[in-house]
Scaffold this active site. Structure first.
Site, PDB file in Angstrom:
ATOM      1  N   PRO A  87       4.430  55.807  30.065  1.00 16.54           N
ATOM      2  CA  PRO A  87       3.753  56.703  29.128  1.00 16.54           C
ATOM      3  C   PRO A  87       3.005  57.838  29.820  1.00 16.54           C
ATOM      4  O   PRO A  87       2.711  58.861  29.188  1.00 16.54           O
ATOM      5  CB  PRO A  87       2.769  55.777  28.394  1.00 16.54           C
ATOM      6  N   ARG A 151      26.183  63.703  27.522  1.00 13.73           N
ATOM      7  CA  ARG A 151      26.859  64.631  26.617  1.00 13.73           C
ATOM      8  C   ARG A 151      26.869  66.046  27.175  1.00 13.73           C
ATOM      9  O   ARG A 151      27.557  66.925  26.646  1.00 13.73           O
ATOM     10  CB  ARG A 151      26.229  64.581  25.228  1.00 13.73           C
ATOM     11  N   ASP A 166      23.577  72.621  19.826  1.00 19.94           N
ATOM     12  CA  ASP A 166      22.645  71.570  19.420  1.00 19.94           C
ATOM     13  C   ASP A 166      21.219  72.097  19.294  1.00 19.94           C
ATOM     14  O   ASP A 166      20.848  73.101  19.905  1.00 19.94           O
ATOM     15  CB  ASP A 166      22.633  70.438  20.455  1.00 19.94           C
TER      16      ASP A 166
END
Length: 239
Positions: A87, A151, A166
């Site tokens: 985090p 991708r 995208d």
């Protein structure tokens, strides 16, 4: 590209890494995937990877020895960029996905419990977070990052232009898209998309991207270079 994961639950990756875009990337030879069990680098009969926290506190912390020894062995094979999910890391975005997609080899180290002994983080080339929330472990984060990276690899998507349109590829959200039928339950496809006028379609798509971004993610507009005049011009336009 080779992606490797180091985890106490390597079996979690088996289906994901063999399915959809990731599976296609492997079939085409664009991606090689290897999963490593962190417990293979432990030395007690219980294969212990965690221990109590010095100074007290809830939960268990992952020990440094297995991670250090695992990376000692794995990096003997070839250089790699080491990613540790935490985090406290940099928030993952499309720009970072593009940067990582240029690497020849990535090793993604997945934590559990209360995280890693602080010394483990010195091993990382990248500390990455998916956002301001906490997951049970780093495995899901590694899957998300792997998908986003793969991708972008040449030859993986059906069309080389697919990822360039995208959301976030140019900083804006993606414009609305439609397919058949042209009318459904009273909702019609915008006429410009049926016109065959490619210049008009490109202009409409740019306009709709700006409008959608202004409404849903206005924080992105400055970073992607949209002028105040463009936003004001389209401010009251309805999608």
């Amino acid at each position: 590209m080779r992606i490797e994961t180091l985890s106490v639950f390597p079996e979690m990756f088996e289906t994901v890494m063999a399915t959809s875009i990731l599976g296609r990337a492997r079939e085409k030879g664009a991606l090689e995937y290897l999963g490593h069990d962190l417990r293979s680098w432990t030395h007690d009969r219980h294969k212990t990877v965690d221990d109590e926290i010095y100074g007290g506190g809830p939960g268990q912390l992952m020990k440094p020895e297995p991670v250090f020894e695992a990376l000692d062995d794995l990096l003997e094979d070839a250089p790699a960029r080491v990613i540790i999910f935490t985090p406290q890391g940099k928030q993952f975005d499309q720009s970072l996905a593009k940067e990582l997609a240029s690497a020849e080899r990535l090793i993604m180290v997945c934590g559990r419990y209360e995280g890693f002994d602080e010394r483990v983080y010195t091993l990382a080339d990248y500390l990455i977070s998916l956002g301001d929330y906490v997951l049970t472990g780093g495995e899901l984060a590694a899957m998300v990052v792997s998908d986003a990276i793969c991708r972008l690899l040449p030859g993986v998507l059906g069309s080389e232009l697919s990822h360039t349109d995208d959301s976030f590829s140019e900083g804006l959200l993606e414009y609305p898209q439609y397919t058949r039928p042209a009318e459904y339950r009273g909702m019609e496809v915008p006429e410009v998309l049926l016109s065959g006028n490619h210049a008009a379609i490109a202009e409409w798509r740019r306009k709709m991207s700006i409008i959608k971004t202004a409404k849903l993610r206005p924080d992105l507009l400055v970073a992607c270079g949209v002028s105040t005049d463009e936003v004001l011009e389209m401010k009251n336009t309805q999608l």
